[in-house]
Design an enzyme around this catalytic site. Sequence first.
Site, short mmCIF file in Angstrom:
data_model
loop_
_atom_site.label_atom_id
_atom_site.label_comp_id
_atom_site.label_asym_id
_atom_site.label_seq_id
_atom_site.Cartn_x
_atom_site.Cartn_y
_atom_site.Cartn_z
N LYS A 182 0.81 -1.23 0.00
CA LYS A 182 0.00 0.00 0.00
C LYS A 182 0.84 1.28 0.00
CE LYS A 182 -4.39 -1.92 1.15
NZ LYS A 182 -5.42 -2.22 2.12
N ARG A 236 -3.70 -10.34 4.67
CA ARG A 236 -4.11 -10.29 3.26
C ARG A 236 -2.93 -9.76 2.45
NH1 ARG A 236 -6.15 -6.71 -0.48
NH2 ARG A 236 -7.80 -7.52 -1.82
N1 HH2 Z 1 -7.45 -3.78 0.63
C1 HH2 Z 1 -7.76 -3.78 -0.67
C2 HH2 Z 1 -8.88 -4.49 -1.13
N2 HH2 Z 1 -9.63 -5.23 -0.29
N3 HH2 Z 1 -10.06 -6.04 1.89
C3 HH2 Z 1 -9.75 -6.07 3.20
N4 HH2 Z 1 -10.49 -6.80 4.05
N5 HH2 Z 1 -8.69 -5.36 3.71
C4 HH2 Z 1 -7.89 -4.59 2.91
O1 HH2 Z 1 -6.96 -3.96 3.43
C5 HH2 Z 1 -8.20 -4.53 1.51
C6 HH2 Z 1 -9.31 -5.28 1.03
C7 HH2 Z 1 -6.93 -3.00 -1.64
O2 HH2 Z 1 -5.89 -3.79 -2.15
P1 HH2 Z 1 -5.88 -4.54 -3.57
O3 HH2 Z 1 -6.97 -5.55 -3.65
O4 HH2 Z 1 -4.52 -5.08 -3.84
O5 HH2 Z 1 -6.11 -3.38 -4.63
P2 HH2 Z 1 -7.39 -2.86 -5.43
O6 HH2 Z 1 -8.44 -2.47 -4.45
O7 HH2 Z 1 -6.84 -1.70 -6.23
O8 HH2 Z 1 -7.87 -3.99 -6.31
#
Ligand code: HH2
Length: 289
Positions: free
Chosen positions: A229, A263
């Site tokens: 992040k 995660r």
């Molecule tokens: N962060 C993201 C998405 N979903 N869910 C939970 N429970 N906790 C988190 O910190 C979280 C989440 C964002 O990360 P990522 O899926 O890699 O990116 P994007 O939202 O751009 O697909």
Amino acid sequence: MIRHSFPTTLQCAGRRLSLGSFPLLMGIVNVTPDSFSDGGAFLDPKRAIEHAHELVQAGADWIDIGGESTRPGAEPVATAEELRRVIPVIEALSGKVDALISIDTYKPEVAAEAVRAGAQIINDVTGFRDRGMVDWAAGTDVGCVVMHMRGTPADMMQKTDYQDVVAEVKGYLAGRIEELGRAGVAPERIMVDPGIGFAKRRPDNLRLLARLEDLANLGRPVLLGASRKRFLGEVTGRAEAAREPGTIATSVYGYLAGVHILRVHDVAAVRDALLVTQAIVEAGVEEAR
Ligand code: HH2
């Protein structure tokens, strides 16, 4: 000084899991063109399915499948498009991987279809703010990840004014557990997540990480999602692809603070770091006998 994970039980989709001695590793599969660190890499369902298998081979206990980016500034995706992205992937993995499957969505229609396709857990980044989602969850036995955020991904970074970020996040999560409970979702089905990067700037994220134990006091498993992040880039000066060392630092810190679920994008790297940490912790326990 080390607040090692304490045991907590989680009930989901007819299973009873004991969490505590070693964090569950939740591998991320973004079936999106625009996710912040791997956008486009797994939009093709075939690649997404292969990647999920790779993550499980690398040690993932849980696969999180998402069809809408929630990065700061992201625009919502239509329900039909989100379904088109995620359902074939869940169907192909259900019963074929030795791992839990969650759907990363805040839409009840997507949650319902994903569960029909084989998902056992709903990962709702809005913390079940939508009453339709709460009522739908109450009629099922799926696990529920309740995350803290303010606003929507499109406007959340304009909503980062906190008096006491830790108290506010904890209060929000406690309130959501209560509302879900009133609707009929047993606390044993709920996990909580501070929502690192969601309506939070670097100092807020760091404060939440430094005080993870406070969230463990809610009595539910704590999930931490800090992988790659922005605040890691702000601390190290690194772009997304080079934030793995920072991700490992947050994962080890989270483990020692008692986090139950991590995660992450790179499951293999985090798992190795945790195994070494665990070996040191166990040697310390032996030494103290
Ligand atoms: N962060 C993201 C998405 N979903 N869910 C939970 N429970 N906790 C988190 O910190 C979280 C989440 C964002 O990360 P990522 O899926 O890699 O990116 P994007 O939202 O751009 O697909």
